[in-house]
Design an enzyme around this catalytic site. Structure first.
Site, short mmCIF file in Angstrom:
data_model
loop_
_atom_site.label_atom_id
_atom_site.label_comp_id
_atom_site.label_asym_id
_atom_site.label_seq_id
_atom_site.Cartn_x
_atom_site.Cartn_y
_atom_site.Cartn_z
N LYS A 117 0.84 -1.21 0.00
CA LYS A 117 0.00 0.00 0.00
C LYS A 117 0.87 1.26 0.00
O LYS A 117 2.07 1.20 0.30
CB LYS A 117 -0.90 0.00 1.24
CG LYS A 117 -0.14 0.10 2.57
CD LYS A 117 -1.05 -0.11 3.77
CE LYS A 117 -0.25 -0.03 5.07
NZ LYS A 117 -1.09 -0.38 6.24
N ARG A 146 -10.83 0.43 14.74
CA ARG A 146 -10.64 1.16 13.48
C ARG A 146 -11.55 0.45 12.48
O ARG A 146 -12.75 0.43 12.67
CB ARG A 146 -9.15 1.15 13.10
CG ARG A 146 -8.78 2.13 12.02
CD ARG A 146 -7.28 2.11 11.71
NE ARG A 146 -6.87 0.90 11.01
CZ ARG A 146 -5.63 0.64 10.60
NH1 ARG A 146 -4.66 1.52 10.83
NH2 ARG A 146 -5.33 -0.48 9.96
N MET A 182 12.09 24.51 2.25
CA MET A 182 11.29 23.70 1.33
C MET A 182 12.17 22.84 0.43
O MET A 182 11.84 21.70 0.14
CB MET A 182 10.40 24.62 0.46
CG MET A 182 9.41 23.85 -0.39
SD MET A 182 8.50 24.89 -1.53
CE MET A 182 7.53 25.89 -0.41
#
Ligand SMILES: *Cc1c(COP(=O)(O)O)cnc(C)c1O
Length: 385
Positions: free
Chosen positions: A40, A138, A324
């Site tokens: 995943k 969950r 950044m």
């Protein structure tokens, strides 16, 4: 200082597919039951399709994704064989999943009803796994709904809509092997499986263990184990007895792009949160929070807790605020060549910190360090078969 200029382009992620294969082999051997390799979230940031193939080559019988879309994408990329997913949202394309032989997880009677509607045109039974909540609170059917979910699932089998191929659950505290909830969840899981059987279901696959439980809790292995983080070579339970020889598969590297001298009192980066107390040299590394470097890799007032990178085999702490696109590292008076390789993190053999070291410096878990890496960074695979 002498250094071999590394053939570096921009910052990149290198993923070692041999490590993934070897980790799969180790986990399969440790578990002694089929391995469900969890790919995943783009293979925990390592590349879903490439890692899926490597996991299969290492002996993983099954693959798993979180969302149905990820599972459909795997099939679209030519990945075949047993494949499970566990997150669907209303309107999910159950018919497409069934047509591509994907095991879809269902949690509720409503979801089973929706799946039944989606499968109305189909002649072959689809493959459904039932997820039960045994204490994580969950996903999964809560205990109060187990009986009705099993009854609806059995009715669907009798109507030829689907085959219930699995019953499964997920642990909350597998990384803390002494936590009392592990025993409670495992006992609840055994009750759920027994109840499913009472309802006439005969799931071929009962599974509960994630990476941590696969290694630390043999009683939780059942018919298969679902391993994610350990497949990528990271420790699922730091501080516990998890060392089975896993090798981290991801290296993040970048070129050193500038070296400069700082005098006493020179302050570094936005906000001037770090000031040189001695003359030193600093280096510029072109990776920042847009690439997934946590901004709390440094914190004002805690310079000793700063995350580090590796240059020429030496650890170099980040100084000042993470920007950044770049960070500044303290070279302590040394002057490595511009173009030197900076190992942001990787396996210990890469000569820099590990993702686990970064997790500790940033107050998070190694899972978050690798899955958040991305943005403009390129990914290169080595060990491709
Ligand atoms: C992500 C996930 C896993 C894999 O967990 P790891 O700790 O990475 O091994 C297993 N099962 C479920 C339900 C998950 O969401």
């Amino acid at each position: 200082m002498a250094s071999t200029p590394a053939p570096l382009g921009p910052a990149e992620i290198v993923v070692d597919l041999d490590a993934i294969r070897a980790n799969a082999r180790l986990l399969r051997a440790t578990a002694g039951v089929p391995l469900i390799a969890v790919v995943k979230s783009d293979g925990y940031g390592h590349g879903m399709v490439e890692c899926a193939h490597a996991a299969r080559e290492g002996g993983a019988e099954w693959l798993a994704t979180a969302t149905i879309e990820e599972a459909l994408a795997l099939r679209g990329a030519g990945v075949d064989g047993p494949l499970l997913c566990w997150i669907t949202a209303p309107g999910a394309d159950y018919a497409a999943a069934a047509a591509l032989d994907i095991d879809v997880s269902a949690y509720s009677v409503d979801e089973l009803d929706a799946i039944a509607t989606a499968l109305a045109e189909r002649s072959e039974p689809a493959r459904i796994q039932l997820k039960v909540d045994t204490g994580l609170s969950r996903g999964g059917a809560p205990r109060t709904a187990w009986a009705e979910v099993f009854a609806r699932a059995r009715a669907g089998e009798e109507a030829g809509l689907w085959q219930v191929t699995g019953v499964w659950s997920h642990l909350a505290c597998a990384d803390q092997p002494d936590h009392p909830s592990n025993d409670r969840q495992e006992a609840a899981f055994r009750e759920a499986v027994a109840l499913a059987e009472e309802h006439g279901l005969r799931p071929e696959l009962r599974h509960l263990a994630n990476s941590a439980a696969t290694i630390l809790r043999p009683s939780a292995r059942f018919d298969a184990v679902r391993c994610g983080i350990a497949l990528y070579g990271l420790d699922p339970a730091p501080g516990q007895a998890t060392d089975i020889g896993l090798v981290p598969a991801m290296t993040m590297r970048a070129p050193l792009v500038m070296v400069k001298e700082l005098a006493v009192g020179d302050a570094v980066s936005y906000g001037h949160h770090w000031t040189a107390e001695h003359p030193t040299t600093v280096g510029l590394v072109p990776v920042g929070y847009a690439d997934g470097i946590p901004r709390n890799a440094t914190r004002p007032g805690s310079p000793d807790a700063a995350a580090q990178v590796g240059i020429d085999g030496k650890r170099r702490p980040i100084r000042g605020t993470v920007c950044m696109d770049q960070v500044v590292v303290d070279l302590g008076g040394d002057r490595p060549d511009v173009g030197s390789e900076v190992v942001v993190f990787g396996p210990p053999s890469a000569g820099g910190p590990t993702a686990q070291d970064w997790a500790e410096a940033c107050g998070t878990i190694n899972y978050e360090i690798v899955t958040r890496i991305g943005g403009r960074m390129t990914r290169r695979f080595v060990g491709q078969s």
